[in-house]
Design an enzyme around this catalytic site. Sequence first.
Site, PDB file in Angstrom:
ATOM      1  N   HIS A   1       0.844  -1.195   0.000  1.00  0.00           N
ATOM      2  CA  HIS A   1       0.000   0.000   0.000  1.00  0.00           C
ATOM      3  C   HIS A   1       0.875   1.239   0.000  1.00  0.00           C
ATOM      4  CE1 HIS A   1       1.003   0.287   4.231  1.00  0.00           C
ATOM      5  NE2 HIS A   1       0.570  -0.953   4.422  1.00  0.00           N
TER       6      HIS A   1
HETATM    7  P1  TYD Z   1      -1.432  -2.756   7.667  1.00  0.00           P
HETATM    8  O1  TYD Z   1      -0.942  -1.339   7.752  1.00  0.00           O
HETATM    9  O2  TYD Z   1      -2.213  -3.134   6.451  1.00  0.00           O
HETATM   10  O3  TYD Z   1      -0.201  -3.746   7.834  1.00  0.00           O
HETATM   11  P2  TYD Z   1       1.132  -3.905   6.943  1.00  0.00           P
HETATM   12  O4  TYD Z   1       1.279  -2.689   6.117  1.00  0.00           O
HETATM   13  O5  TYD Z   1       2.230  -4.024   7.917  1.00  0.00           O
HETATM   14  O6  TYD Z   1       1.000  -5.162   6.158  1.00  0.00           O
HETATM   15  O7  TYD Z   1      -2.283  -3.051   8.976  1.00  0.00           O
HETATM   16  C1  TYD Z   1      -2.748  -4.350   9.272  1.00  0.00           C
HETATM   17  C2  TYD Z   1      -3.955  -4.217  10.190  1.00  0.00           C
HETATM   18  O8  TYD Z   1      -3.588  -3.600  11.427  1.00  0.00           O
HETATM   19  C3  TYD Z   1      -5.082  -3.374   9.597  1.00  0.00           C
HETATM   20  O9  TYD Z   1      -6.312  -3.999   9.936  1.00  0.00           O
HETATM   21  C4  TYD Z   1      -4.985  -2.064  10.322  1.00  0.00           C
HETATM   22  C5  TYD Z   1      -4.374  -2.427  11.656  1.00  0.00           C
HETATM   23  N1  TYD Z   1      -3.514  -1.359  12.186  1.00  0.00           N
HETATM   24  C6  TYD Z   1      -3.929  -0.591  13.239  1.00  0.00           C
HETATM   25  O10 TYD Z   1      -5.062  -0.754  13.767  1.00  0.00           O
HETATM   26  N2  TYD Z   1      -3.102   0.387  13.724  1.00  0.00           N
HETATM   27  C7  TYD Z   1      -1.884   0.620  13.193  1.00  0.00           C
HETATM   28  O11 TYD Z   1      -1.131   1.527  13.667  1.00  0.00           O
HETATM   29  C8  TYD Z   1      -1.457  -0.173  12.082  1.00  0.00           C
HETATM   30  C9  TYD Z   1      -0.106   0.036  11.429  1.00  0.00           C
HETATM   31  C10 TYD Z   1      -2.294  -1.149  11.601  1.00  0.00           C
END
Ligand code: TYD
Length: 142
Positions: A52
Amino acid sequence: MNPSLCKLIDLPKILDHRGNLTFVEATKHIPFEIKRIYYLYDVPGGASRGGHAHRNLQQFVIAANGSFDVITKDGTNKKKFFLNRSYYGLYIPTMIWREMDNFSSGSVCLVLASEFYDEEDYIRDYREFKKLAVGNKDDGQD
Ligand code: TYD
């Protein structure tokens, strides 16, 4: 935004026979105030994270333990960084697509973030990201 604007930043390292120490001061070592810290751990072999971009969020990524790759894209250019020491990190500005993979066993990915968590700030669709980043032309990069 060019992924070359992503940059590795060396952090202070206080060498000590009792164990080394590194610190990060917001706006001094990294170019933003820190509003949030999160970390990835227990990443299974072969998994990839990220996938993303963010409209407004800036991040600083540190391999607090172990190693992993960070692949950055601006919709046209692509650059891969290998993080494997806890005394430097990767600054990722806004509007950069990032993927993280090749996590070593026991690795910990520590992320300093400029904003609170906001799902609205995410761009999770690469085509949408490309349109926003470089307009409608498609150069075939995925
Ligand atoms: P995501 O940012 O998509 O993870 P990555 O980029 O590391 O693969 O986040 C995964 C899940 O965690 C998503 O449901 C959102 C949640 N999340 C939070 O609630 N707070 C946060 O600070 C972060 C980074 C993610």
